[in-house]
Design an enzyme around this catalytic site. Structure first.
Site, PDB file in Angstrom:
ATOM      1  N   LYS A  19      -0.766   4.840  -1.100  1.00 29.35           N
ATOM      2  CA  LYS A  19       0.137   5.604  -1.961  1.00 29.35           C
ATOM      3  C   LYS A  19       0.839   4.734  -2.993  1.00 29.35           C
ATOM      4  O   LYS A  19       1.095   5.192  -4.099  1.00 29.35           O
ATOM      5  CB  LYS A  19       1.120   6.443  -1.145  1.00 29.35           C
ATOM      6  CG  LYS A  19       2.198   5.672  -0.461  1.00 29.35           C
ATOM      7  CD  LYS A  19       3.118   6.589   0.329  1.00 29.35           C
ATOM      8  CE  LYS A  19       3.789   5.799   1.439  1.00 29.35           C
ATOM      9  NZ  LYS A  19       4.413   4.529   1.042  1.00 29.35           N
ATOM     10  N   ARG A  68      11.286  10.036   3.773  1.00 27.36           N
ATOM     11  CA  ARG A  68      10.479   9.759   4.950  1.00 27.36           C
ATOM     12  C   ARG A  68      11.008  10.468   6.188  1.00 27.36           C
ATOM     13  O   ARG A  68      10.441  10.311   7.267  1.00 27.36           O
ATOM     14  CB  ARG A  68      10.493   8.258   5.214  1.00 27.36           C
ATOM     15  CG  ARG A  68       9.214   7.511   4.793  1.00 27.36           C
ATOM     16  CD  ARG A  68       9.470   6.069   5.105  1.00 27.36           C
ATOM     17  NE  ARG A  68       8.364   5.187   5.196  1.00 27.36           N
ATOM     18  CZ  ARG A  68       7.914   4.402   4.221  1.00 27.36           C
ATOM     19  NH1 ARG A  68       8.405   4.510   3.010  1.00 27.36           N
ATOM     20  NH2 ARG A  68       6.962   3.521   4.446  1.00 27.36           N
ATOM     21  N   ARG A  89      -4.355  -6.574   3.924  1.00 31.98           N
ATOM     22  CA  ARG A  89      -3.558  -6.487   2.702  1.00 31.98           C
ATOM     23  C   ARG A  89      -2.815  -7.794   2.414  1.00 31.98           C
ATOM     24  O   ARG A  89      -2.245  -8.410   3.301  1.00 31.98           O
ATOM     25  CB  ARG A  89      -2.559  -5.334   2.811  1.00 31.98           C
ATOM     26  CG  ARG A  89      -1.683  -5.241   1.565  1.00 31.98           C
ATOM     27  CD  ARG A  89      -1.117  -3.888   1.381  1.00 31.98           C
ATOM     28  NE  ARG A  89      -0.034  -3.596   2.315  1.00 31.98           N
ATOM     29  CZ  ARG A  89       0.707  -2.496   2.228  1.00 31.98           C
ATOM     30  NH1 ARG A  89       0.475  -1.598   1.285  1.00 31.98           N
ATOM     31  NH2 ARG A  89       1.667  -2.282   3.096  1.00 31.98           N
ATOM     32  N   ARG A 118       2.647  -9.364   4.231  1.00 31.68           N
ATOM     33  CA  ARG A 118       3.973  -8.865   4.601  1.00 31.68           C
ATOM     34  C   ARG A 118       4.137  -8.964   6.109  1.00 31.68           C
ATOM     35  O   ARG A 118       3.220  -8.688   6.856  1.00 31.68           O
ATOM     36  CB  ARG A 118       4.113  -7.403   4.160  1.00 31.68           C
ATOM     37  CG  ARG A 118       4.481  -7.247   2.712  1.00 31.68           C
ATOM     38  CD  ARG A 118       4.302  -5.845   2.205  1.00 31.68           C
ATOM     39  NE  ARG A 118       4.756  -4.795   3.119  1.00 31.68           N
ATOM     40  CZ  ARG A 118       4.781  -3.508   2.800  1.00 31.68           C
ATOM     41  NH1 ARG A 118       4.395  -3.101   1.610  1.00 31.68           N
ATOM     42  NH2 ARG A 118       5.183  -2.617   3.674  1.00 31.68           N
ATOM     43  N   ARG A 155       4.480   1.241  12.862  1.00 33.45           N
ATOM     44  CA  ARG A 155       4.751   2.007  11.639  1.00 33.45           C
ATOM     45  C   ARG A 155       3.965   3.319  11.648  1.00 33.45           C
ATOM     46  O   ARG A 155       4.450   4.343  11.171  1.00 33.45           O
ATOM     47  CB  ARG A 155       4.404   1.185  10.398  1.00 33.45           C
ATOM     48  CG  ARG A 155       5.405   0.061  10.158  1.00 33.45           C
ATOM     49  CD  ARG A 155       4.882  -0.946   9.165  1.00 33.45           C
ATOM     50  NE  ARG A 155       4.741  -0.388   7.837  1.00 33.45           N
ATOM     51  CZ  ARG A 155       3.925  -0.886   6.902  1.00 33.45           C
ATOM     52  NH1 ARG A 155       3.171  -1.925   7.174  1.00 33.45           N
ATOM     53  NH2 ARG A 155       3.870  -0.326   5.720  1.00 33.45           N
TER      54      ARG A 155
HETATM   55  P1  AMP Z   1       6.719   0.702   2.364  1.00 34.34           P
HETATM   56  O1  AMP Z   1       6.641  -0.402   1.376  1.00 34.34           O
HETATM   57  O2  AMP Z   1       6.898   2.047   1.726  1.00 34.34           O
HETATM   58  O3  AMP Z   1       5.569   0.679   3.345  1.00 34.34           O
HETATM   59  O4  AMP Z   1       8.060   0.451   3.240  1.00 34.34           O
HETATM   60  C1  AMP Z   1       8.202  -0.705   4.011  1.00 34.34           C
HETATM   61  C2  AMP Z   1       9.316  -0.520   5.046  1.00 34.34           C
HETATM   62  O5  AMP Z   1      10.551  -0.270   4.375  1.00 34.34           O
HETATM   63  C3  AMP Z   1       9.131   0.652   5.988  1.00 34.34           C
HETATM   64  O6  AMP Z   1       8.294   0.348   7.086  1.00 34.34           O
HETATM   65  C4  AMP Z   1      10.575   0.915   6.404  1.00 34.34           C
HETATM   66  O7  AMP Z   1      11.024  -0.033   7.355  1.00 34.34           O
HETATM   67  C5  AMP Z   1      11.331   0.659   5.110  1.00 34.34           C
HETATM   68  N1  AMP Z   1      11.426   1.906   4.305  1.00 34.34           N
HETATM   69  C6  AMP Z   1      10.848   2.158   3.111  1.00 34.34           C
HETATM   70  N2  AMP Z   1      11.150   3.387   2.675  1.00 34.34           N
HETATM   71  C7  AMP Z   1      11.947   3.946   3.619  1.00 34.34           C
HETATM   72  C8  AMP Z   1      12.573   5.206   3.774  1.00 34.34           C
HETATM   73  N3  AMP Z   1      12.439   6.165   2.860  1.00 34.34           N
HETATM   74  N4  AMP Z   1      13.343   5.407   4.887  1.00 34.34           N
HETATM   75  C9  AMP Z   1      13.492   4.449   5.822  1.00 34.34           C
HETATM   76  N5  AMP Z   1      12.896   3.242   5.758  1.00 34.34           N
HETATM   77  C10 AMP Z   1      12.139   2.987   4.669  1.00 34.34           C
END
Ligand code: AMP
Ligand code: ZN
Length: 220
Positions: free
Chosen positions: A18, A93, A132, A165, A176
């Protein structure tokens, strides 16, 4: 407030692609991409209090608490560049975040036009997970198998160092995925019931997914 403001959200499990799709779509639509994950990573890089708090959850593969996340995204959406709309990537989320988003948008005289859900089977996600790599300098992402850089470990764009990461390590990825199932997947029904959900098959090439998303957005 411009009548033309347009807010969209991209929903999808970790590794659904995404972020990649959001970056493309945002260029096409001329609105900023607001990624809550990127906002958290910026805060961590700049060692802000919010970043220190968020990192504890992110490293475990858990969601950052709603109050923290909502406050951060709200502040971002109130900046000048979001007047004409924004593409939300990774937010909301949870159901409380979705409800908070409604309120934030009402506050700027707008509403969510469409939510695109990128669906990918779980075994494919796990396969994608471990390969990744991200550029330390520009954040561009690569995949060791599906989209490798020209030279190993080095960003094509700017020669930056590529890293994995913390939350892309296998145990964290599994966590996750569980968190996605439990807390985020209910949003699919939430937005379907509202009639603004568009589902896209994410188990295709990047270009094909992008085509499907473009179509879904044009059908609005
Ligand atoms: P992402 O880069 O979108 O995969 O986000 C990485 C991490 O950031 C996630 O696994 C969460 O720990 C945190 N995170 C990102 N967006 C949110 C959200 N909307 N609500 C809560 N945690 C978030
Ligand atoms: Zn780079």
């Amino acid at each position: 407030m411009p009548v033309e403001s347009r807010f969209l959200a991209l929903l999808g499990p970790p590794m659904s692609g995404k972020g990649t799709q959001a970056a493309r779509l945002t260029q096409l639509l001329g609105i900023p991409q607001i990624s809550s994950g990127d906002l958290f990573r910026d805060n961590i890089k700049n060692q802000t209090n919010l970043g220190l708090e968020a990192k504890k959850y992110m490293d475990r593969g858990d969601l950052v608490p709603d109050e923290v996340t909502i406050g951060m995204v709200k502040e971002r959406l109130h900046r000048e560049d979001c007047l004409r709309g924004a593409l939300l990537d990774g937010f909301p989320r949870t159901i409380p975040q979705a409800e908070a988003l409604d309120e934030i948008l009402v506050g700027v005289d707008a509403s969510l036009a469409v939510v695109i859900s990128v669906a990918v089977p779980e075994d494919v996600l796990v396969e994608r997970a471990c390969g990744r790599r991200i550029c330390r300098t520009c954040g561009q992402s690569y995949h060791l198998k599906f989209g490798p850089p020209k030279a190993p470990g080095i960003c094509d764009e700017d020669g930056g160092e590529l890293y994995q990461r913390n939350d892309d390590k296998p145990e964290t990825v599994r966590q996750r995925l569980e968190v996605y199932q439990a807390q985020t997947s209910p949003l699919v029904e939430f937005y379907r019931a509202r009639g603004i959900l568009q589902e896209v098959n994410g188990d295709q090439t990047i270009d094909d997914v992008a085509d499907d998303i473009r179509q879904a957005v044009n059908e609005l």
